[in-house]
Design a protein around this motif. Structure first.
Motif, PDB file in Angstrom:
ATOM      1  N   ALA A   2       0.785  -1.028  -0.214  1.00  0.00           N
ATOM      2  CA  ALA A   2       0.168   0.111  -0.030  1.00  0.00           C
ATOM      3  C   ALA A   2       1.209   1.483  -0.178  1.00  0.00           C
ATOM      4  O   ALA A   2       0.450   2.423  -0.609  1.00  0.00           O
ATOM      5  N   LYS A   3       1.977   1.307   0.789  1.00  0.00           N
ATOM      6  CA  LYS A   3       3.037   2.376   0.837  1.00  0.00           C
ATOM      7  C   LYS A   3       3.067   2.145  -0.752  1.00  0.00           C
ATOM      8  O   LYS A   3       3.614   3.949  -0.440  1.00  0.00           O
ATOM      9  N   LEU A   4       3.882   1.811  -1.465  1.00  0.00           N
ATOM     10  CA  LEU A   4       3.966   1.742  -3.037  1.00  0.00           C
ATOM     11  C   LEU A   4       2.968   2.630  -3.371  1.00  0.00           C
ATOM     12  O   LEU A   4       3.463   2.994  -4.701  1.00  0.00           O
ATOM     13  N   ALA A   5       1.909   1.896  -3.602  1.00  0.00           N
ATOM     14  CA  ALA A   5       0.846   2.100  -4.419  1.00  0.00           C
ATOM     15  C   ALA A   5       0.583   3.825  -3.598  1.00  0.00           C
ATOM     16  O   ALA A   5       0.585   5.598  -5.297  1.00  0.00           O
ATOM     17  N   GLY A   6       0.876   4.703  -2.646  1.00  0.00           N
ATOM     18  CA  GLY A   6       0.477   5.660  -1.693  1.00  0.00           C
ATOM     19  C   GLY A   6       1.937   6.575  -2.463  1.00  0.00           C
ATOM     20  O   GLY A   6       1.507   7.867  -2.674  1.00  0.00           O
ATOM     21  N   ARG A  34       2.234  13.280  -7.386  1.00  0.00           N
ATOM     22  CA  ARG A  34       1.734  14.153  -8.433  1.00  0.00           C
ATOM     23  C   ARG A  34       0.445  15.000  -7.705  1.00  0.00           C
ATOM     24  O   ARG A  34       0.163  15.569  -8.512  1.00  0.00           O
ATOM     25  N   LEU A  35       1.047  14.678  -6.602  1.00  0.00           N
ATOM     26  CA  LEU A  35       0.430  15.971  -4.935  1.00  0.00           C
ATOM     27  C   LEU A  35       1.376  16.567  -4.654  1.00  0.00           C
ATOM     28  O   LEU A  35       2.012  16.737  -4.855  1.00  0.00           O
ATOM     29  N   LYS A  36       0.056  17.842  -4.216  1.00  0.00           N
ATOM     30  CA  LYS A  36       1.160  19.100  -3.474  1.00  0.00           C
ATOM     31  C   LYS A  36       0.907  18.679  -1.881  1.00  0.00           C
ATOM     32  O   LYS A  36      -0.443  18.167  -1.814  1.00  0.00           O
ATOM     33  N   ALA A  37       2.053  19.047  -0.802  1.00  0.00           N
ATOM     34  CA  ALA A  37       1.547  18.639   0.744  1.00  0.00           C
ATOM     35  C   ALA A  37       0.431  19.455   1.196  1.00  0.00           C
ATOM     36  O   ALA A  37       0.215  20.863  -0.203  1.00  0.00           O
ATOM     37  N   GLY A  38      -0.691  18.943   1.381  1.00  0.00           N
ATOM     38  CA  GLY A  38      -1.365  19.644   1.873  1.00  0.00           C
ATOM     39  C   GLY A  38      -3.138  19.520   1.394  1.00  0.00           C
ATOM     40  O   GLY A  38      -3.848  19.968   1.701  1.00  0.00           O
ATOM     41  N   ASP A  39      -3.142  18.780   0.267  1.00  0.00           N
ATOM     42  CA  ASP A  39      -3.918  18.461  -0.668  1.00  0.00           C
ATOM     43  C   ASP A  39      -4.563  17.329   0.185  1.00  0.00           C
ATOM     44  O   ASP A  39      -4.253  16.486   0.883  1.00  0.00           O
ATOM     45  N   MET A  93       0.764   9.068   2.782  1.00  0.00           N
ATOM     46  CA  MET A  93       0.304  10.409   2.916  1.00  0.00           C
ATOM     47  C   MET A  93       0.762  11.495   3.253  1.00  0.00           C
ATOM     48  O   MET A  93       1.130  12.437   3.491  1.00  0.00           O
ATOM     49  N   ASN A  94       1.284  10.288   5.076  1.00  0.00           N
ATOM     50  CA  ASN A  94       1.636  11.339   6.282  1.00  0.00           C
ATOM     51  C   ASN A  94       3.140  11.575   6.103  1.00  0.00           C
ATOM     52  O   ASN A  94       3.437  12.740   6.057  1.00  0.00           O
ATOM     53  N   GLY A  95       3.715  10.750   5.341  1.00  0.00           N
ATOM     54  CA  GLY A  95       5.279  10.927   5.299  1.00  0.00           C
ATOM     55  C   GLY A  95       5.426  12.150   3.884  1.00  0.00           C
ATOM     56  O   GLY A  95       6.857  12.831   3.791  1.00  0.00           O
ATOM     57  N   SER A  96       4.233  12.587   3.224  1.00  0.00           N
ATOM     58  CA  SER A  96       4.599  13.530   1.704  1.00  0.00           C
ATOM     59  C   SER A  96       3.197  14.413   2.794  1.00  0.00           C
ATOM     60  O   SER A  96       3.447  15.732   1.615  1.00  0.00           O
ATOM     61  N   GLY A  97       3.273  14.944   3.280  1.00  0.00           N
ATOM     62  CA  GLY A  97       2.511  15.620   3.822  1.00  0.00           C
ATOM     63  C   GLY A  97       0.986  16.274   3.687  1.00  0.00           C
ATOM     64  O   GLY A  97       0.564  17.136   3.504  1.00  0.00           O
ATOM     65  N   MET A  98       0.732  15.276   2.980  1.00  0.00           N
ATOM     66  CA  MET A  98      -1.038  15.463   2.430  1.00  0.00           C
ATOM     67  C   MET A  98      -2.247  15.211   3.620  1.00  0.00           C
ATOM     68  O   MET A  98      -1.670  14.925   5.099  1.00  0.00           O
ATOM     69  N   ASN A  99      -3.823  15.744   3.564  1.00  0.00           N
ATOM     70  CA  ASN A  99      -4.373  15.369   4.511  1.00  0.00           C
ATOM     71  C   ASN A  99      -4.969  14.693   4.308  1.00  0.00           C
ATOM     72  O   ASN A  99      -6.223  14.894   3.167  1.00  0.00           O
ATOM     73  N   VAL A 100      -5.399  13.972   5.146  1.00  0.00           N
ATOM     74  CA  VAL A 100      -6.267  12.558   4.943  1.00  0.00           C
ATOM     75  C   VAL A 100      -7.560  13.571   5.848  1.00  0.00           C
ATOM     76  O   VAL A 100      -7.478  13.694   7.198  1.00  0.00           O
ATOM     77  N   VAL A 101      -8.537  14.158   4.746  1.00  0.00           N
ATOM     78  CA  VAL A 101      -9.354  13.953   5.593  1.00  0.00           C
ATOM     79  C   VAL A 101     -10.720  12.821   6.452  1.00  0.00           C
ATOM     80  O   VAL A 101     -11.988  13.079   6.704  1.00  0.00           O
ATOM     81  N   SER A 102     -10.854  11.693   5.915  1.00  0.00           N
ATOM     82  CA  SER A 102     -11.301  11.212   6.030  1.00  0.00           C
ATOM     83  C   SER A 102     -11.318   8.983   5.559  1.00  0.00           C
ATOM     84  O   SER A 102     -10.147   8.945   4.839  1.00  0.00           O
ATOM     85  N   SER A 103     -10.930   8.118   7.289  1.00  0.00           N
ATOM     86  CA  SER A 103     -10.983   7.265   6.743  1.00  0.00           C
ATOM     87  C   SER A 103     -11.968   6.036   6.740  1.00  0.00           C
ATOM     88  O   SER A 103     -12.173   5.796   8.182  1.00  0.00           O
ATOM     89  N   GLN A 104     -12.458   5.567   6.002  1.00  0.00           N
ATOM     90  CA  GLN A 104     -14.224   4.591   6.496  1.00  0.00           C
ATOM     91  C   GLN A 104     -14.053   3.466   5.768  1.00  0.00           C
ATOM     92  O   GLN A 104     -13.116   3.235   4.699  1.00  0.00           O
TER      93      GLN A 104
END
Length: 313
Positions: free
Chosen positions: A148-152, A158-163, A188-199
């Motif tokens: 999963a980390k490979l895919a993430g 392709r994203l920027k921090a905070g997305d 996501m956390n290692g790249s500075g993304m904002n995980v807004v939901s996990s369900q």
């Protein structure tokens, strides 16, 4: 002379009968292996079945194989009944992809107490429950967190921090689903993304689609949906399409099923992860046969995971 001939005939009949009985005994002595999977409606497990049947066809003298799937991927009660039936029918080995990492441990211990070899594939049994039950069951399968980390990481490039991104998880109490969520979080956390939901989407397309639709509606600036399997990714793709956001929201999956490979080519799914379903079944069966021969308990075996993108198809 007549009596001598009769005696010789009698001996011949006994010899033939002995050969037939010996042949039947030899057939009966061939180990009976049962592969217990989750839903065959999920292409991943159909691929697993195909790999197992191909292996059995290549080794007809070594063992006989029975494959049992479920109608519903999360029907734990049905899988428990299938194990009970397998015990009653006198299998020599069970290779199981459990629907629940905790709930299937007691019935598998019952199988082991009955002298049946048990090998765990795909979804790892919970270590604490195994310990509490005083049982050790070898696991053959991939490092789901790593996959999963490979895919993430591929997505994060392709994203920027905070997305804003969201995760659709597998069924609760499924070890592989938990590990995949952790792998997505790592990336996501290692790249500075904002995980807004996990369900959860409970592994299924029709359950993941409304979850994804609600996420797209709630977060208009959502950039990606990370799905713990490809079946749920299909639901996410439909939700994104219905919202008119194809091309603006990335979707990633896990399993590399045929339907997703086509969507990768079309650019509707960014990437998936191949854990080689056909090989998982083969490895599990081979472990079971080894244990039947040696009565030793092999160590856990990690199997490959590979990132799959459109460029690699």
């Amino acid at each position: 002379m007549k009596n001598a001939r009769a005696g010789m005939c009698g001996l011949a009949v006994l010899a033939i009968a002995g050969m037939l009985i010996g042949g039947c005994k030899k057939q009966d002595d061939k180990p009976k292996v049962v592969l217990l999977m989750k839903s065959l409606a999920n292409e991943f497990f159909k691929t697993m079945e195909d790999g197992a049947l191909a292996h059995a066809k290549q080794h007809p003298e070594e063992y006989s194989l029975k494959v049992i799937g479920m109608k519903n991927e999360t029907d734990v009660a049905e899988q428990i009944r299938n194990v009970e039936l397998t015990i009653a029918q006198g299998a020599d080995a069970i290779v199981i992809a459990p629907a629940d990492s905790k709930a299937l441990v007691p019935i598998c211990k019952k199988a082991m107490d009955a002298g049946i070899i048990v090998v765990n594939i795909d979804n790892k049994f919970d270590e604490e429950v195994l310990k509490d039950r005083g049982v050790k069951i070898p696991f053959v399968g991939p490092d789901n967190r790593k996959g999963a980390k490979l895919a993430g990481v591929y997505l994060a490039a392709r994203l920027k921090a905070g997305d804003k991104v969201a995760i659709i998880e597998g069924a609760p109490n499924a070890y592989n689903g938990i590990q995949r969520k952790m792998g997505f979080d790592d990336a996501m956390n290692g790249s500075g993304m904002n995980v807004v939901s996990s369900q959860t989407g409970y592994w299924e397309t029709d359950k993941a689609q409304p979850v994804a639709a609600a996420l797209v509606n709630e977060y208009p600036d959502l950039k990606a949906i990370l799905c713990a399997n490809d079946s749920m990714a299909l639901g996410a793709v439909t939700a994104v399409k219905e919202a008119g956001k194809v091309g603006s929201i990335y979707v990633i999956g896990f399993d590399n099923i045929a339907a997703v490979r086509q969507l990768l080519k079309e650019g509707k799914i960014l990437c998936t992860v191949d854990q080689h379903a056909d090989q998982l079944a083969r490895y599990g069966i081979e472990y079971a046969l080894e244990m039947l021969k040696t009565r030793a308990q092999p160590a856990d075996k990690e199997t490959p995971v590979d990132l799959v993108t459109a460029e690699l198809l």
